[in-house]
Design a protein around this motif. Structure first.
Motif, short mmCIF file in Angstrom:
data_model
loop_
_atom_site.label_atom_id
_atom_site.label_comp_id
_atom_site.label_asym_id
_atom_site.label_seq_id
_atom_site.Cartn_x
_atom_site.Cartn_y
_atom_site.Cartn_z
N ARG A 60 52.08 -10.30 30.44
CA ARG A 60 52.00 -11.13 29.23
C ARG A 60 51.26 -12.44 29.49
O ARG A 60 51.02 -13.21 28.57
CB ARG A 60 53.39 -11.37 28.66
N CYS A 61 50.92 -12.69 30.74
CA CYS A 61 50.08 -13.86 31.03
C CYS A 61 48.69 -13.58 30.46
O CYS A 61 48.07 -12.57 30.76
CB CYS A 61 50.00 -14.08 32.53
N PHE A 62 48.20 -14.51 29.66
CA PHE A 62 46.96 -14.30 28.90
C PHE A 62 45.74 -14.85 29.64
O PHE A 62 44.62 -14.70 29.22
CB PHE A 62 47.15 -15.03 27.56
N ARG A 63 45.99 -15.50 30.76
CA ARG A 63 44.93 -16.20 31.52
C ARG A 63 44.27 -17.27 30.65
O ARG A 63 43.05 -17.42 30.65
CB ARG A 63 43.90 -15.20 32.02
N CYS A 64 45.09 -17.95 29.89
CA CYS A 64 44.55 -18.99 29.00
C CYS A 64 44.32 -20.28 29.75
O CYS A 64 43.55 -21.13 29.31
CB CYS A 64 45.48 -19.23 27.83
N GLY A 65 45.02 -20.47 30.87
CA GLY A 65 44.69 -21.57 31.76
C GLY A 65 45.39 -22.90 31.50
O GLY A 65 45.07 -23.88 32.17
N TYR A 66 46.31 -22.96 30.55
CA TYR A 66 47.04 -24.23 30.37
C TYR A 66 47.69 -24.66 31.69
O TYR A 66 47.87 -25.84 31.95
CB TYR A 66 48.15 -24.07 29.32
N CYS A 67 48.06 -23.65 32.49
CA CYS A 67 48.79 -23.91 33.73
C CYS A 67 47.97 -24.66 34.77
O CYS A 67 48.51 -25.15 35.75
CB CYS A 67 49.24 -22.57 34.32
N LYS A 68 46.66 -24.76 34.55
CA LYS A 68 45.83 -25.45 35.55
C LYS A 68 45.89 -26.97 35.39
O LYS A 68 45.51 -27.70 36.28
CB LYS A 68 44.37 -25.06 35.37
N ALA A 100 47.51 -20.29 38.60
CA ALA A 100 48.74 -19.50 38.38
C ALA A 100 48.42 -18.24 37.57
O ALA A 100 48.89 -17.14 37.89
CB ALA A 100 49.77 -20.34 37.66
N GLY A 101 47.59 -18.40 36.53
CA GLY A 101 47.22 -17.24 35.72
C GLY A 101 46.54 -16.19 36.58
O GLY A 101 46.81 -14.99 36.48
N GLY A 102 45.64 -16.65 37.45
CA GLY A 102 44.96 -15.73 38.37
C GLY A 102 45.97 -15.00 39.22
O GLY A 102 45.90 -13.77 39.40
N ASN A 141 53.41 -26.49 32.38
CA ASN A 141 52.37 -26.61 31.35
C ASN A 141 51.93 -25.29 30.71
O ASN A 141 51.08 -25.30 29.82
CB ASN A 141 51.16 -27.36 31.92
N CYS A 142 52.50 -24.19 31.15
CA CYS A 142 52.18 -22.91 30.49
C CYS A 142 52.81 -22.92 29.11
O CYS A 142 54.02 -23.05 28.97
CB CYS A 142 52.74 -21.74 31.29
N LYS A 143 51.98 -22.80 28.10
CA LYS A 143 52.55 -22.88 26.76
C LYS A 143 53.03 -21.53 26.27
O LYS A 143 53.83 -21.44 25.37
CB LYS A 143 51.47 -23.37 25.78
N LEU A 144 52.49 -20.49 26.87
CA LEU A 144 52.75 -19.17 26.30
C LEU A 144 54.08 -18.58 26.78
O LEU A 144 54.85 -18.05 25.99
CB LEU A 144 51.59 -18.23 26.68
N LEU A 145 54.32 -18.65 28.08
CA LEU A 145 55.45 -17.90 28.63
C LEU A 145 56.67 -18.75 28.92
O LEU A 145 57.79 -18.24 28.95
CB LEU A 145 54.99 -17.17 29.90
N THR A 146 56.46 -20.04 29.13
CA THR A 146 57.59 -20.90 29.48
C THR A 146 58.64 -20.92 28.38
O THR A 146 59.83 -20.92 28.64
CB THR A 146 57.07 -22.32 29.78
N GLU A 176 60.48 -21.91 35.20
CA GLU A 176 60.51 -21.50 36.61
C GLU A 176 59.83 -20.16 36.86
O GLU A 176 59.63 -19.75 37.99
CB GLU A 176 61.96 -21.45 37.13
N PHE A 177 59.42 -19.48 35.77
CA PHE A 177 58.96 -18.10 35.94
C PHE A 177 57.78 -17.98 36.92
O PHE A 177 57.74 -17.09 37.75
CB PHE A 177 58.59 -17.47 34.58
N ALA A 178 56.84 -18.93 36.85
CA ALA A 178 55.60 -18.76 37.62
C ALA A 178 55.88 -18.88 39.12
O ALA A 178 55.48 -18.00 39.91
CB ALA A 178 54.56 -19.78 37.17
S1 SF4 Z 1 49.23 -20.90 30.93
FE1 SF4 Z 1 50.76 -19.28 31.25
S2 SF4 Z 1 49.97 -17.52 30.11
FE2 SF4 Z 1 48.28 -18.97 30.32
S3 SF4 Z 1 47.23 -18.35 32.20
FE3 SF4 Z 1 48.72 -19.85 32.83
S4 SF4 Z 1 50.54 -18.70 33.40
FE4 SF4 Z 1 49.24 -17.33 32.20
#
Ligand code: SF4
Ligand code: FAD
Ligand code: SF4
Lengths: 403, 456
Positions: free
Chosen positions: A22-30, A53-55, A90-95, A101-103
């Protein structure tokens, strides 16, 4: 929650099987929360998507779906991460659904797979093996654990708290152990310190050596239970996160009432509580007005949400001005020592510490305060290397002078 | 192709750490978050300077190997996944904001500057200026977005993001550097004219004409206050006229429409969102009143929305990536399409039918671009990345929607290469010939992102 917490250890990575894609690789986590800075230390250093993290989520999914195989490069990608938690923050989608703590949790469980598949570094395996025998990762002897403790100290019959010293303070930052001891004495609380204390397990959990970590953890839980300890106080952010968060997750089911049988407090939470209850006060003043800044250790801040207590204490110290760095709290820059990076990538760890010290210097502060001996250790190394004109100090070391 | 020689050469150009052909890195760059199937990549390289890009282009010519320029890689339509293998040139290390000209209102940036970085930078240092950015996550690049005729905030007022380019510096397929726009004559990057405007050649050409290394992007005044006036319209046939009337006034900074069939009570409703701005509450209030009147007179109804919804909409960018979890599966793609305003009612109805056919809840967004000269119509198809059938369904739905858009007189936007083929099929033969001729002259070895806009 994804499934019963108790089966999490057995399931390992499979625990996340239904969500990792379900990680979309949207990159908020960077980034930081405002997206202005890249704040994933690993992506900042290595630049390739794989090191974000998405990677990592996509690569781990690739391993789970057999599209990828274990390799040295995969191992590097998994281990070149300080487990700082900026991604989850900072992951907006899954947190929102799975907790911040998921990542880090997924990365650590993937490291456990790496370890099982023979892709953990020799250095980490060495400190893991040593911990199995001597209960510390510093290749020291267990019998020397309390070498810093005054000979005449005896545990009281009915301690109010147990002080969990941790390996870094016991062997490397002994001043912090001594000063915490002094602070607790000045406070007047009845506290116990145990020669039988073992490594909390943090370095092992972070590097995927879960079996040995769990043996240490179980021993410590039994130790506190058998000694009827109701409150554990730690002066190390890493021990704090491990005992409070990991022990709960590994041994206790969050769904049921079954919880850790003792309260876990970081020394900053404990002191803040006593200040609020007017049980202690700062009797002395610092000489002259001192400008200080505060570094949030990842394990205390992002991992456990303790941001305000250390700040509240600092603000109450007479003669101190707290000036904040640009990136604080959930957006704090990682010191670079965590997740096995200090041991595995020492030069990079130093580079990261230097970056954070530069942020501290920008504030004009004379002292960089932290609340984690591991951060302090890494900062001290960086200051030595570059001769920075700033003092690094644990909050406890400062408080000892004032109570 | 001798892969060992190529990786060595790439490492020599950018340094060992920034060229890769490891299985892990290639896995990442062989797919994007959209519905496209993965396609093989041979190398990934991350240059830091224009000179390094020139050397990479020369190497590609020598080896006759494709180059795929990449920004944030977030178009969703597989535009940075090679079609014929090759080297992905990830430009994120070139992330400097080189100049902000406050008076002439433009930002001169490198191709790796993310939308998040530019907007935060301006918020901090130039709070009276704003760029137009898309609702893509903040790791999307400003350049990547402008180069695909992106749209987003300020589009109603000032047009699509391609129109906001003042000039570019580009490394051409032969490795030469070329400046286009006022910057080719002056030190100021303030305008595309008044000289023959060649910049357009590089927009929506999907990296087939060269690698853009600098771009001047227009900035706009930022009013102090912003609000949204919500309306609701039951009859889609009223939409063109309503939009026409609203855009006739100067009231709306932006105008968005959205439609979803879940929850049930919103089915058959079109939500209208008029973004208004002002420097005082009085100014906003008078605009609110006028918009409400326009709603009343043109077949729509004003509606109140919860504070939370408003807050989400006023964020820049909005959290559009939420759509990726509609099917608990980390994937979605949409056919953004440019189309004339009058086509909205039919497009909306028929795109919803396509969604139902593939068991996807219809979700559509419509953004008005430049006073209604054009609309961006975007039916969205979420899918579960872990389920190959679900993913295929999304691809099939996209394909059908592309055909629908073309049938109605619109054009699929940032289209996957399958969609590009459909567009090329419908294109005037002389346009095709011109495009082909230009490409052959610029890129005789066919190294620049081949497979895109292929004219046989
Ligand atoms: S912000 Fe969350 S959903 Fe988006 S790439 Fe990073 S870990 Fe994946
Ligand atoms: C959740 C979500 C919401 C979105 N919302 C919007 C929206 O509101 N509006 C909108 O316009 N888009 C939107 N998008 C689409 C897309 O993400 C954006 O337009 C933007 O991300 C494209 O920028 P990029 O850096 O990702 O470009 P990329 O995908 O990296 O590149 C786009 C194209 O430009 C080419 N290219 C990139 N850089 C260069 C260069 N320097 N030189 C030559 N060619 C180059 C690439 O080869 C490719 O063909 C959205 C996407 C997502 C995932
Ligand atoms: S834990 Fe820190 S270093 Fe590791 S992926 Fe997340 S943000 Fe990056």
């Amino acid at each position: 929650m994804l499934s019963n917490q108790k089966s999490r250890e057995e399931l390992g990575l499979k625990y996340y099987e239904q969500m990792i894609h379900r990680c979309f690789r949207c990159g908020y986590c960077k980034f930081t929360g405002d997206s202005i800075d890249i704040n994933c230390p690993s992506y900042k250093k290595y630049k390739f998507e794989s090191f974000s993290a998405g990677g990592r989520m996509w690569l781990i999914y690739g391993l789970m779906s057999n599209e990828l195989e274990w390799s040295d490069h995969m191992s590097k990608i998994l281990y070149a991460c300080t487990t700082c938690g900026n991604c989850g923050e900072n992951c907006k989608l899954l947190t929102r659904k799975f907790g911040s703590e998921f990542a880090v949790d997924i990365i650590e469980l993937a490291r456990a797979e790496a370890f099982k598949n023979g892709f953990c570094s020799e250095k980490a395996i060495n400190f893991g093996n040593h911990t199995a025998k001597e209960h510390n990762p510093y290749l020291e002897k267990h019998e020397d654990r309390l070498s810093w403790l005054p000979d005449d100290f005896k545990n009281p019959e009915d301690p109010e708290i147990g002080y969990f010293v941790g390996c870094t303070s016991s062997y490397r930052e002994k001043e912090l152990a001594r000063n915490t001891f002094e602070v607790l004495k000045k406070i007047g609380v009845k506290f116990a310190i145990f020669q039988e204390e073992w490594c909390c397990g943090s370095p092992l959990l972070r590097t995927g050596q879960r079996e040995t970590a769990i043996i240490q953890a179980r021993h410590n839980i039994d130790l506190f239970k058998n000694n009827n300890i109701k409150t554990i106080v730690t002066s190390c952010a890493g021990c704090y996160r491990t005992i409070k968060e990991d022990y709960s997750r590994i041994f206790y089911d969050e769904i049921s009432e079954d919880k850790l049988p003792f309260e876990v407090l970081h020394i900053s939470e404990y002191i803040k509580r006593l200040l609020d209850e007017n049980k202690i006060e700062f009797k002395k003043k610092l000489n002259g007005k001192r400008k200080v800044t505060y570094h949030d250790p990842c394990h205390l801040g992002r991992h456990a949400g303790v941001y305000n207590e250390p700040r509240e204490i600092i603000k109450r110290i007479p003669g101190i001005e707290l000036v904040e760095m640009r990136k604080i709290k959930g957006d704090a820059t990682c010191c670079g020592a965590g997740g096995g990076v200090k041991a595995g990538y020492s030069e990079w760890a130093l580079e990261m510490a230097t970056g954070r010290i530069e942020e501290a210097l920008e504030t004009g502060a004379e002292i960089l305060i932290t609340t984690c001996p591991f951060c302090e250790h890494n900062f001290t190394d960086a200051i030595k290397e570059h001769n920075h004109n700033i003092q690094i100090m644990d909050l406890v070391n400062l408080l000892k002078e004032l109570l | 192709m001798n892969k060992e020689v190529i990786i060595k050469d790439l490492e020599e150009i950018v340094g060992k750490d920034f060229a890769s052909n490891t299985a892990e890195d290639l896995f990442m760059y062989s797919q994007d978050p959209g519905a496209s199937e993965p396609r093989p990549v041979d190398f990934v390289v991350m240059p830091r300077s224009v000179e390094e890009i020139q050397k990479i282009v020369k190497l590609a010519n020598r080896e006759k190997i494709p180059l795929i320029p990449m920004g944030g890689g977030l178009t969703l339509s597989g535009l940075v996944i090679p079609i014929k293998g090759g080297i992905v040139v990830d430009l994120k290390r070139m992330d400097q904001i080189l100049e902000i000209n406050e008076l002439s209102r433009y930002a001169l940036i490198e191709p790796g500057v993310s939308t998040g970085k530019l907007i935060s930078y301006l918020n901090e240092l130039y709070p009276d200026l704003q760029p137009a950015i898309p609702d893509a996550p903040p790791s999307a690049t400003v350049v990547g977005n402008a180069l695909i005729h992106g749209s987003g905030y300020l589009s109603q007022k000032y047009g699509n993001h391609g129109d906001m380019i003042n000039g570019i510096e580009v490394v051409l397929p032969n490795g030469e550097i070329c400046k286009l726009g006022s910057c080719s004559i002056s030190d100021y990057w303030f305008s595309r004219g008044p000289i023959p405007d060649l910049v357009g050649l590089f927009i929506s050409s999907f990296g087939t004409m060269g690698i853009i290394t600098k771009l001047s992007y227009k900035l706009y005044p930022k009013p102090k206050m912003r609000d949204v006036v919500f309306g609701m319209c039951r009859d889609p046939n009223n939409i063109p006229n309503l939009v026409y009337k609203i855009t006739y006034t100067d009231l709306a900074e932006d105008l968005l429409l959205s439609k979803t069939d879940k929850p049930d009570y919103v089915k058959d409703l079109i939500l209208v969102m008029v973004f208004i701005t002002g420097d005082s509450e009085e100014e906003l209030e008078s605009k609110r009143k006028m918009i409400k009147r326009l709603y009343r007179k043109n077949g729509a109804q004003f509606m109140n929305m919860p504070e939370r919804t408003l807050k989400g909409l006023l964020q820049k960018p909005q959290f559009a990536a939420a759509a990726a979890d509609f099917r608990k599966g980390g994937g979605f793609e949409y056919v953004g399409s440019f189309m004339p305003l009058e086509m909205i009612p039919e497009a909306s109805k028929r795109a919803a039918e396509i969604s139902y056919k593939y068991d996807i809840i219809p979700t559509q967004a419509i953004r008005i671009i430049g006073k209604g000269h054009c609309v961006m119509f975007a039916p969205t198809f979420a899918f579960n990345r872990a389920d190959p059938l679900d993913r295929k369904n999304a691809r099939d739905a996209l394909d059908e929607t592309n055909k629908l858009v073309l049938e109605l007189g619109g054009i699929p936007w940032k289209s996957e290469f399958e969609g590009q083929k459909l567009i090329v099929e419908k294109m005037d033969p002389n346009y095709k010939n011109l495009l082909k001729t230009i490409r052959n002259i610029l890129d005789p070895n066919g190294i620049m992102n081949p497979g895109n806009w292929e004219v046989s």
